[in-house]
Structures are given as structure tokens and as C-alpha cells.
Design an enzyme around this catalytic site. Sequence first.
Site, PDB file in Angstrom:
ATOM      1  N   LYS A   1       0.804  -1.232   0.000  1.00  0.00           N
ATOM      2  CA  LYS A   1       0.000   0.000   0.000  1.00  0.00           C
ATOM      3  C   LYS A   1       0.835   1.279   0.000  1.00  0.00           C
ATOM      4  O   LYS A   1       0.385   2.312  -0.473  1.00  0.00           O
ATOM      5  CB  LYS A   1      -0.935   0.027   1.217  1.00  0.00           C
TER       6      LYS A   1
ATOM      7  N   ASN B   1      -4.988   2.130  -1.662  1.00  0.00           N
ATOM      8  CA  ASN B   1      -5.530   0.758  -1.750  1.00  0.00           C
ATOM      9  C   ASN B   1      -6.344   0.542  -3.022  1.00  0.00           C
ATOM     10  O   ASN B   1      -6.770  -0.569  -3.292  1.00  0.00           O
ATOM     11  CB  ASN B   1      -6.354   0.397  -0.500  1.00  0.00           C
TER      12      ASN B   1
ATOM     13  N   ASP C   1     -10.278   3.095   2.326  1.00  0.00           N
ATOM     14  CA  ASP C   1     -10.535   2.508   3.651  1.00  0.00           C
ATOM     15  C   ASP C   1     -11.276   3.480   4.578  1.00  0.00           C
ATOM     16  O   ASP C   1     -12.322   3.149   5.142  1.00  0.00           O
ATOM     17  CB  ASP C   1      -9.224   2.081   4.329  1.00  0.00           C
TER      18      ASP C   1
ATOM     19  N   GLY D   1      -5.176   2.454  18.410  1.00  0.00           N
ATOM     20  CA  GLY D   1      -4.312   1.989  17.329  1.00  0.00           C
ATOM     21  C   GLY D   1      -3.820   3.147  16.482  1.00  0.00           C
ATOM     22  O   GLY D   1      -4.437   4.232  16.479  1.00  0.00           O
ATOM     23  N   ALA D   2      -2.679   2.918  15.808  1.00  0.00           N
ATOM     24  CA  ALA D   2      -2.083   3.999  15.011  1.00  0.00           C
ATOM     25  C   ALA D   2      -1.504   3.453  13.711  1.00  0.00           C
ATOM     26  O   ALA D   2      -0.593   4.045  13.130  1.00  0.00           O
ATOM     27  CB  ALA D   2      -1.001   4.697  15.832  1.00  0.00           C
ATOM     28  N   GLY D   3      -2.021   2.312  13.241  1.00  0.00           N
ATOM     29  CA  GLY D   3      -1.522   1.712  11.997  1.00  0.00           C
ATOM     30  C   GLY D   3      -2.242   2.266  10.784  1.00  0.00           C
ATOM     31  O   GLY D   3      -2.809   3.361  10.821  1.00  0.00           O
ATOM     32  N   GLY D   4      -2.231   1.486   9.700  1.00  0.00           N
ATOM     33  CA  GLY D   4      -2.812   1.931   8.432  1.00  0.00           C
ATOM     34  C   GLY D   4      -4.291   2.274   8.543  1.00  0.00           C
ATOM     35  O   GLY D   4      -4.727   3.306   8.013  1.00  0.00           O
TER      36      GLY D   4
ATOM     37  N   GLY E   1     -16.864  -3.409  11.138  1.00  0.00           N
ATOM     38  CA  GLY E   1     -15.839  -3.365  10.091  1.00  0.00           C
ATOM     39  C   GLY E   1     -16.235  -4.066   8.802  1.00  0.00           C
ATOM     40  O   GLY E   1     -15.670  -3.779   7.748  1.00  0.00           O
TER      41      GLY E   1
HETATM   42  P1  NDP Z   1      -1.244  -2.162  11.262  1.00  0.00           P
HETATM   43  O1  NDP Z   1      -0.366  -3.331  11.486  1.00  0.00           O
HETATM   44  O2  NDP Z   1      -0.834  -1.087  10.329  1.00  0.00           O
HETATM   45  O3  NDP Z   1      -1.566  -1.464  12.710  1.00  0.00           O
HETATM   46  C1  NDP Z   1      -2.016  -2.215  13.794  1.00  0.00           C
HETATM   47  C2  NDP Z   1      -2.262  -1.308  14.971  1.00  0.00           C
HETATM   48  O4  NDP Z   1      -2.877  -2.062  16.011  1.00  0.00           O
HETATM   49  C3  NDP Z   1      -0.992  -0.714  15.561  1.00  0.00           C
HETATM   50  O5  NDP Z   1      -1.278   0.564  16.057  1.00  0.00           O
HETATM   51  C4  NDP Z   1      -0.675  -1.679  16.704  1.00  0.00           C
HETATM   52  O6  NDP Z   1       0.021  -1.064  17.768  1.00  0.00           O
HETATM   53  C5  NDP Z   1      -2.058  -2.012  17.188  1.00  0.00           C
HETATM   54  N1  NDP Z   1      -2.121  -3.316  17.852  1.00  0.00           N
HETATM   55  C6  NDP Z   1      -1.962  -4.539  17.286  1.00  0.00           C
HETATM   56  N2  NDP Z   1      -2.136  -5.502  18.212  1.00  0.00           N
HETATM   57  C7  NDP Z   1      -2.386  -4.870  19.396  1.00  0.00           C
HETATM   58  C8  NDP Z   1      -2.660  -5.333  20.714  1.00  0.00           C
HETATM   59  N3  NDP Z   1      -2.690  -6.629  21.002  1.00  0.00           N
HETATM   60  N4  NDP Z   1      -2.881  -4.404  21.683  1.00  0.00           N
HETATM   61  C9  NDP Z   1      -2.861  -3.078  21.388  1.00  0.00           C
HETATM   62  N5  NDP Z   1      -2.600  -2.593  20.139  1.00  0.00           N
HETATM   63  C10 NDP Z   1      -2.389  -3.484  19.160  1.00  0.00           C
HETATM   64  O7  NDP Z   1      -2.649  -2.781  10.822  1.00  0.00           O
HETATM   65  P2  NDP Z   1      -3.815  -2.048  10.014  1.00  0.00           P
HETATM   66  O8  NDP Z   1      -4.054  -0.722  10.625  1.00  0.00           O
HETATM   67  O9  NDP Z   1      -3.567  -2.158   8.574  1.00  0.00           O
HETATM   68  O10 NDP Z   1      -5.049  -3.013  10.341  1.00  0.00           O
HETATM   69  C11 NDP Z   1      -5.678  -2.993  11.613  1.00  0.00           C
HETATM   70  C12 NDP Z   1      -7.010  -3.743  11.478  1.00  0.00           C
HETATM   71  O11 NDP Z   1      -7.846  -3.007  10.589  1.00  0.00           O
HETATM   72  C13 NDP Z   1      -6.875  -5.135  10.868  1.00  0.00           C
HETATM   73  O12 NDP Z   1      -7.679  -6.032  11.582  1.00  0.00           O
HETATM   74  C14 NDP Z   1      -7.398  -4.951   9.450  1.00  0.00           C
HETATM   75  O13 NDP Z   1      -7.968  -6.129   8.956  1.00  0.00           O
HETATM   76  C15 NDP Z   1      -8.455  -3.889   9.685  1.00  0.00           C
HETATM   77  N6  NDP Z   1      -8.836  -3.155   8.482  1.00  0.00           N
HETATM   78  C16 NDP Z   1     -10.160  -3.170   8.151  1.00  0.00           C
HETATM   79  C17 NDP Z   1     -10.612  -2.519   7.027  1.00  0.00           C
HETATM   80  C18 NDP Z   1     -12.060  -2.576   6.705  1.00  0.00           C
HETATM   81  O14 NDP Z   1     -12.440  -2.169   5.601  1.00  0.00           O
HETATM   82  N7  NDP Z   1     -12.903  -3.048   7.604  1.00  0.00           N
HETATM   83  C19 NDP Z   1      -9.703  -1.756   6.165  1.00  0.00           C
HETATM   84  C20 NDP Z   1      -8.317  -1.776   6.611  1.00  0.00           C
HETATM   85  C21 NDP Z   1      -7.921  -2.466   7.740  1.00  0.00           C
HETATM   86  P3  NDP Z   1       1.622  -0.874  17.802  1.00  0.00           P
HETATM   87  O15 NDP Z   1       1.934   0.321  16.978  1.00  0.00           O
HETATM   88  O16 NDP Z   1       1.885  -0.681  19.239  1.00  0.00           O
HETATM   89  O17 NDP Z   1       2.206  -2.154  17.237  1.00  0.00           O
END
Ligand code: NDP
Length: 285
Positions: A71, A92, A107, A131-134, A247
Site C-alpha cells: 500500500k 488501496n 478505507d 491503534g495507530a496503523g494503516g 468493520g
Molecule cells: P497495522 O499493522 O498497520 O496497525 C495495527 C495497529 O494495532 C498498531 O497501532 C498496533 O500497535 C495495534 N495493535 C496490534 N495488536 C495490538 C494489541 N494486542 N494491543 C494493542 N494494540 C495493538 O494494521 P492495520 O491498521 O492495517 O489493520 C488494523 C485492522 O484493521 C486489521 O484487523 C485490518 O484487517 C483492519 N482493516 C479493516 C478494514 C475494513 O475495511 N474493515 C480496512 C483496513 C484495515 P503498535 O503500533 O503498538 O504495534
Amino acid sequence: MGKSYQKQWVGVFGDPVDDNPTVVMEQAAFDHAGLPIEYLTIQVKKGDLKAAMEGMRAMNFTGINITMPHKGEVLRYLDEISDSARTMGAVNTVYWKDGKLAGENTDGKGFLKSLKDGGVPMKGRKAFILGAGGAARAISVELAGAGISFISVANRNEEHGEALVKIINENTAAKAEFIPWKGTISIPEDTDIVVNATPIGFTDENKPDIDYDSLREGMAVCDVIPNKAWTPFLREGEKRGLRTFNGLQMLVNQGAVAYELWTGKEAPVQVMKEAMEKEYGVKLP
Ligand code: NDP
């Protein structure tokens, strides 16, 4: 005119990609509309994206979805990128716009559509994102664009959390703050929208470590988990009589935006939703 055997191609590039369900709803939509488009689920390994993008241009694909791990890298191979996708640093959905290969991120738009369809007010409201990911990045940028004025980002890893706060503060009209997520955290009383943007609940029945009694009247409780209509997190909201947004509907909505970019036609969202309900054996609220 003779019969045409030619098809148009769209699909998804990713790795792993075999469990990506997008084909189900997009193919249902194309078939419903009688369009000669086929959706292909294609494994493209890390390091092969450049060749794959050249290939889709050469084979005149109508468009492509991009998923993990490509991505971010795909931005390099496009002619044009939307402002929001550039801010997120992630695309995406790739489509043709006036002869140019353009990148968009659907997204956050899918997430936003659920809330807008539900009549959730945005202007001047506050969001709290776990959370702070994608996913968190895409949702934050779209929420800010829709008028949310303040976003709290709670994350385990401080560096990742601060990076998202910086993106919001530097590129959007909203203000953001970082909340270290250590142990059980409380949602501030003046929060309007709470989002689980972590994968917690995807492959398990766990829920984020927050004080669920801090979920209060008036809050909208939202989850990104794409394969379920209900998660333990959403159930906590439901138990307290709060509005919930799942979701799976977000996934359908983001797919509808991609459909519209590829075809220029309004997406048959109900058909897409029913295809996913059937696939997962669930009924969306
Ligand atoms: P990333 O890997 O980019 O980010 C994951 C985030 O979750 C990070 O901030 C991570 O924290 C945090 N995290 C993971 N595990 C834990 C835990 N056990 N406790 C606390 N924090 C946690 O993933 P994405 O953002 O790409 O995806 C996240 C979710 O979103 C997935 O399940 C994905 O399937 C879903 N998604 C759904 C979409 C939809 O259309 N419904 C579209 C895109 C994504 P840290 O930085 O500390 O590691």
C-alpha cells in the site's frame, strides 16, 4: 458487430492474498450490473510490485486494489495520487482518471460512509482512536476531513502513535494528541466517536483493554474488524445501548467506493452487502 470475447480486468495485488474476500462482493456487483469485468486475486510478492504495476498498465487493467505489503510502495508507480491518500502515505485502489493511473485510499471513506449513513454528526466533534496503523491513519484523515475537530490516538508503541498525531496536526484541520496505551485506559467523557483500529478481535474473541464503563451515552462505538458483524468490543457498546458500526460494513462501503472509481457507476451496495453476509454467514445490523 461480432461477439466480443474480451474481458476487462480488475483485482487485488498482495501477499498473502489468498484469504482476501474482496472478490466476493466486487464480482457480485459486476455480475449484477451485467458488466464484463472479472476480479482477480493475485499474489504479488514483495519486490515484484513494480513489474506487476507495469503489467497491469500493459494489459490495460481497468483498475486494481492494493493490499499488504504494497500500500505504501505503490505510490511510486502512479501518475496521480489523491491528497488524502498522499497524507496517509497509502493507496488501496488504483484506477484510470483522464488517461492517468491514479491512486486513492478508500478505507477511511468506507468507514466514514457507515457513520454518515447512520447520521452521526461530525462537525466540531471528538474522536478517540485505539491503534495507530494503516486503518487508524486512513480513518483519522477522513474524520478530520469530515469536520471532526479533535482526535486522541491511543497506542502501545509511542513512536507509531506520535507519528500519526504528527500527520493529523500537520496535514488536517483537526488537532490531535497521543495517549500512551499502557494497561487499561479510560475513554474521556466528552468523546463522541470511539474506534477500535487494532486487529484485536480479528482471529480471536479478545477486546481492547479499555475501561468499558467509560463508554457513555451518546458515543458511537466503531470497529474495523473486517470479517465480523459483531466483535466483543462492539457488544460492549451494544450492551450499554450505544450505536455501533462494524468493520464488515466498512469493508463493503470501501469496496463500493472502489467500484465507483473503476466503473463510473453507482455501486449496488445492497448486492455487495448481501454477498458478504452470505460469505460470512452473518446478518449485518
Ligand atoms: P497495522 O499493522 O498497520 O496497525 C495495527 C495497529 O494495532 C498498531 O497501532 C498496533 O500497535 C495495534 N495493535 C496490534 N495488536 C495490538 C494489541 N494486542 N494491543 C494493542 N494494540 C495493538 O494494521 P492495520 O491498521 O492495517 O489493520 C488494523 C485492522 O484493521 C486489521 O484487523 C485490518 O484487517 C483492519 N482493516 C479493516 C478494514 C475494513 O475495511 N474493515 C480496512 C483496513 C484495515 P503498535 O503500533 O503498538 O504495534
